[in-house]
Write an enzyme that holds these catalytic residues in place. Structure first.
Site, PDB file in Angstrom:
ATOM      1  CG  HIS A   1      29.743  57.964  67.143  1.00 30.80           C
ATOM      2  ND1 HIS A   1      28.603  57.333  66.701  1.00 30.80           N
ATOM      3  CD2 HIS A   1      29.655  57.992  68.507  1.00 30.80           C
ATOM      4  CE1 HIS A   1      27.863  57.009  67.753  1.00 30.80           C
ATOM      5  NE2 HIS A   1      28.480  57.389  68.863  1.00 30.80           N
TER       6      HIS A   1
ATOM      7  CD  GLU B   1      22.326  67.043  64.108  1.00 33.15           C
ATOM      8  OE1 GLU B   1      22.995  68.065  63.885  1.00 33.15           O
ATOM      9  OE2 GLU B   1      22.660  65.910  63.702  1.00 33.15           O
TER      10      GLU B   1
ATOM     11  CE  LYS C   1      31.447  70.898  63.818  1.00 33.17           C
ATOM     12  NZ  LYS C   1      32.198  71.230  62.602  1.00 33.17           N
TER      13      LYS C   1
ATOM     14  NE  ARG D   1      39.075  68.381  60.103  1.00 31.79           N
ATOM     15  CZ  ARG D   1      38.542  67.229  59.732  1.00 31.79           C
ATOM     16  NH1 ARG D   1      39.020  66.591  58.667  1.00 31.79           N
ATOM     17  NH2 ARG D   1      37.549  66.655  60.398  1.00 31.79           N
TER      18      ARG D   1
END
Lengths: 165, 503, 503, 165
Positions: C238, C203, C119, C295
């Site tokens: 999440h 983040e 990421k 994917r």
């Protein structure tokens, strides 16, 4: 244990040589990964090929179902084989046939009478089932030797209807 | 005038009762199921909000009894009745009784049913219009000698058809004048049994026709649209087995022309609701009006899949007095859909109905698959009702892919306990004539033989033989769950069904 | 160069393995299933043409072993491997090994996986582009004190996220600096367990964001299109539970803008195949790139239903080297689709995973329903794999109807033996916030309490109490089939589970 | 036979007065058309209303499932009622609680030690299952009186983990 397996008309001579292990006529040994599922279904992996099949019997006849194809199945050990061979000899000259009801229903009309000569494929009676009139036909040419049912009679599946020859 | 429906009694059973209940649930409309003695644990009874026993075993004592149905509606305070298809769905007297009881009949007015239900009246009504009719009588005939003369006039082969009929029941094809009398008698008997009306009429028999039908919708404000055609040429005993939409032979111009004719038929009888106009299409692309079915059709799902519409929803909205809300120009076919009917019948043995307990019913799933079924594990398929137990429908962007998807779905579909038309449908989906689109209503007689359903791959058969022997040798009788059962009787027959003992 | 694929090894299990096999069957491509010791009778093994045992019980010994998977492919002469989602699907090294073995990896090139899989690398790659990023680090952090400082700089609340992560695993929200250290350790541990890589990054945590993702398809000839968005804001832990397409908040202009950004992300890493670009959308309709999943996504069916495309088919065609054959302007969303994930989890108890044997699995059917499932009756849900056992997807012409259809389908769906998220999904479909479209990723904390799953209709409860008493009093122990069983153990516990005897 | 049925927290006093016939406290009699289906499911028609429900037990607790809603069920006859009432009296002053494992998994960390005072809702240990770390919380405030597991130990569902109070 030695068996003759007939499936879909093909015959196989197989020997059970160990747990889930088979030896064919040619002497080749084969292990099979076989597990039961539900409702008489089995999952088999032979080599890497994967199969699911169902076994069932109806009126003493055995069948295997694979992907909706129903295949006649006969499994005989040496003793069975001998007995059925003897029976076969006597059956080689069939002289007549019993006509049975293919389904439950009502005999709406009988088209022949005892003593009458019928052709193969000739309609012998009309069976009403599921709101349809279904003609039952003679499986062979011959003389109607006996009629076991009468008009407006209810019959079950495989009930004896009449005899030809 | 809009009259909101709050509770619907579904005067039917099996897959179509379940189908109607599903839409009602989505609309927030309460449902009442009715059931005969043998249907107490049926799926429609389980799914409905309410259920009322009709008693009786045969249709005449249960699903055909308008008195019992109306009493059940009254008891449950239902404000509408949906008749489904079959049973009383095309019975004008029943529709009238429903209306007279102050209830909404979800279907056309009794007068429209009457006009179209009698095939000869319908032919008379349309004989002045631009809708083409097949040559034949516009009146029913009862005298066999007179009928024979008419048949000779039209020219053999002819069809003897039930005036009150539909769905192939009571229909006979006669090629040879010598067979005419017996055929007419059989037709009259079957018509009497199925519809309580033995009248028949004679029609020219078209050689090699395709059966093409148009779905129409008409609201009570005068809007009539068609939802394109369905191709229903794969039939056995004059009853459909495989249907699809769109048809692979219709050009856009022919589609428009036939669609226009279909809406004209609907307008001619002041139709309201969902209906189907059936045509025969001959080898020269000439089409002839066959009949109009004034009810939801078994094969309606293929139309739903190419239009995105829910036809039961539209039926209910129209019955409430709502306007359609769309017109012909808003409609465009989207992709391709195919339906295979799963009948409890033995395709190896002349498609004779099979009965017994369904031990296992496992439906296919995944992308582009729809199953409309009324069957659950352990349910009995009896001789008293129609042998259709389920419908499998696939959708994809084009015909080739919809066929590939159907092949996959058929392979996944598993029914144990009764013989079904599943292997026959597999045969159809793999047949070059079907794949090419070049086939007509003679598909079965032209191409099908029972032995073509057998497997021919010897390596596969050899592997299955090995599997079968091991299954019997090692697992038979190990436990209750594993024992090999008779297909017709779930209990193990102890009288040596399998002779082989465990080692 | 076109390289036709003849046999695909599916390096996965459960519903996604079944899903892939279905498309292969439709394409006439042979399939090879692989299975761990506990998956011998699983659905994907039954459905595939071939099946190879991997041995082992845990993922690491089976579905995560590239050696075993490659050996199985070699043994069966497969010419391609489809990784599904999860397991090795986003493992660049595995993709490389597959390619080095001369096989086709059905997915993007290893380099694209590497770029997007990490990421922090992805954030670096896009930092110069027009694609908006959420504030945060572009490098991973390992020192907890340094990380804490960075977090303070961004401003709490912050997210600690796994660099190698995805799907919410290893992610922690930190509101209070005092909780930071424990959260970071937990995140690192979970990341290590799930991905074998403990690196994390920080983040900015957006308040009340919506999770909107775009499906993209890219062929090997430079064509990149997006297939519109999916709204995935209903999440627990999440992880997504309910998804839909289209989103109810995107205007056509915003859809175009975000779609453009999504294709730009795909182009930036020279993407090939099917992929998903995830964004967060804040309350002011500003969107931020979250990550790209290289994917097939769990929720891909909702996109299939609004586009008519089969994404697995497109993946295979792209892997064969075929051009897409359509461009962005050919695509238009059709209707509305919703997916509910069925997890073996107890929504009454913090969505904790439940395990046990699934006694009965009866899927809904009828119009507009799709079920993608890997479960069959009698199958064990174990602690070793993801608790998702099935996905239920509905389609209809608009969102309101798709919700109504989902409500109907959820009611029809029956799973016995384990607790599932089905009642939670029923709660969502009936909740005003969901129905209005006004909700964000905090839906559960904002609106859900376990007691809201309870029934409140006392007349109904009274009737059910009567039913339960009669069932126990009259039918209990009558026969093997009827006895009341323990949910976790199918055998009847003789130690007086029910104290009441038959009269 | 007289019963107390508690379903979803609502209590009903019912008397079985005949085959599939119930009498309520108010004296009203009600017949129910009840048939068993598969997998402990029943179809009930009461008046005209149609219901399908499932019964199951887990750890000796009974439940009824209706349209995916799981409702706690307790059925007691007069004798049961007396016994449970006596138990209830003793239970009115709970002094502690056993914390059990909500699912099979691995104890990855224990966050408290014996003798420690914990708050209600405080995390007491971390259980790893299905690739997720799940915090197990204390159901009440109190002192940790016993810890029965250790880190890295595998546990089954409902295994005793620790005791508060």
């Amino acid at each position: 244990m030695k068996y003759t397996v007939s499936l879909n008309g093909q015959e196989f001579n197989l020997r059970v040589t160990g747990f889930l292990e088979i030896q064919t006529d040619s002497g080749a040994r084969q292990t099979i990964d076989l597990v039961p599922l539900d409702a008489n279904r089995y999952s088999a992996i032979i080599g890497t090929k994967s199969y699911v099949f169902e076994l069932f019997t109806e009126n003493g006849e055995k069948f295997l179902v694979y992907k909706n194809h129903t295949l006649p199945l006969l499994i005989e050990d040496e003793h069975d084989r001998l007995v059925s061979h003897m029976k076969q000899v006597n059956k080689d000259h069939p002289t007549g046939a019993d006509v049975k009801s293919p389904m439950p229903g009502l005999i709406s009309r009988i088209l022949v009478s005892e003593g009458e000569i019928v052709k193969k494929g000739q309609a012998v009676l009309v069976l009403e089932a599921m709101k349809m009139e279904n003609e039952v036909k003679s499986p062979l040419a011959g003389q109607v030797s006996r009629i076991a049912v009468s008009e407006k009679q209810n019959v079950e599946k495989n009930d004896f209807l009449l005899r030809i020859g | 005038m809009i009259r909101k429906i709050k509770k619907i009694l579904v005067a039917n059973r099996g897959e179509i009762a379940v189908r109607i209940i599903r839409t009602c649930k989505e609309l927030g409309i309460e449902t009442v199921a009715v059931f005969s003695e043998t249907d107490r644990t049926a799926l429609h009874v389980r799914m409905a909000d309410e259920a009322v026993a009709l008693g009786g075993i045969k249709s005449a004592e249960s699903y055909l009894s308008s008195e019992k149905l109306l009493a059940a509606a009254k008891r449950t305070n239902a404000d509408a009745i949906h008749p489904g298809y079959g049973f009383l769905s095309e019975n004008a007297t029943f529709a009238e009784k429903v209306q007279n009881a102050g209830l909404v009949f979800i279907g056309p007015d009794p007068e429209s049913i009457r006009l179209m239900g009698d095939k000869t009246t319908a032919r008379k009504l349309l004989s002045g219009s631009r809708v083409p009719l097949a040559p034949g009588t516009t009146d029913s005939v009862s005298d066999v000698n007179e009928a024979k003369k008419i048949a000779a006039g039209i020219g053999f082969p002819v069809l003897v058809k039930a005036s009150a009929g539909g769905g192939g029941k009571g229909m006979r094809i006669v090629h040879d004048p010598a067979d005419f009398e017996q055929a007419m008698t059989a037709s009259q008997n079957e018509a009497q049994n199925a519809f309580g009306d033995s009248r028949v009429y004679i029609e020219k028999y078209l050689e090699g026709p395709r059966h093409i039908e148009f779905q129409i919708l008409a609201d009570s404000h005068g809007e009539v649209v068609h939802l394109f055609e369905r191709e229903c040429s794969i039939q056995r005993r004059h009853q459909k087995v495989v249907e699809e939409a769109p048809s692979s032979v219709l050009t856009p111009a022919l589609r428009e022309e036939m669609g226009l004719a279909a809406t004209e038929v609907a307008r001619s009888c002041k139709y309201k609701g969902a209906g189907t106009v059936e045509f025969l299409l001959d080898r020269h692309n000439r089409f002839y009006f066959l009949e109009m079915n004034t009810r939801l059709q078994v094969e309606h799902p293929v139309t739903e899949l190419i239009t995105g519409l829910d036809l039961v929803r539209e039926q209910i909205r129209i019955a409430e007095g709502e306007p359609l809300g769309f017109s012909q120009s808003d409609l465009k076919p989207y992709g391709h859909a195919i339906e295979c009917r799963v009948y409890a019948e033995d395709p190896m043995n002349q498609f004779l109905p099979d009965t017994g307990k369904v031990h296992l019913h496992r439906i296919p799933s995944g992308p582009g698959i729809r199953v409309d079924s009324g069957i659950v594990d352990g349910m009995e398929v009896s001789v008293h009702f129609d042998p259709m137990i389920s419908k499998l429908i696939t959708w994809d962007v084009n015909r080739e892919r919809a066929i590939a998807r159907m092949r996959r779905a058929l392979e996944e579909y598993s029914v144990s306990g009764v013989q079904t038309t599943l292997p026959f449908c597999q045969f159809v989906m793999n047949h070059p004539a079907f794949i090419s689109g070049k086939f007509d209503t003679h598909f079965i007689s032209d191409f099908f033989r029972p032995d073509l359903l057998m497997l021919s791959d010897s390596a596969l058969i050899s592997s299955l033989a090995t599997g079968a022997l091991n299954a019997v040798h090692w697992y038979e009788r190990e436990s209750d769950a594993l024992k090999v059962q008779s297909r017709s009787t779930p209990e193990f027959s102890s009288a040596g069904v399998w002779k082989i003992r465990r080692k």
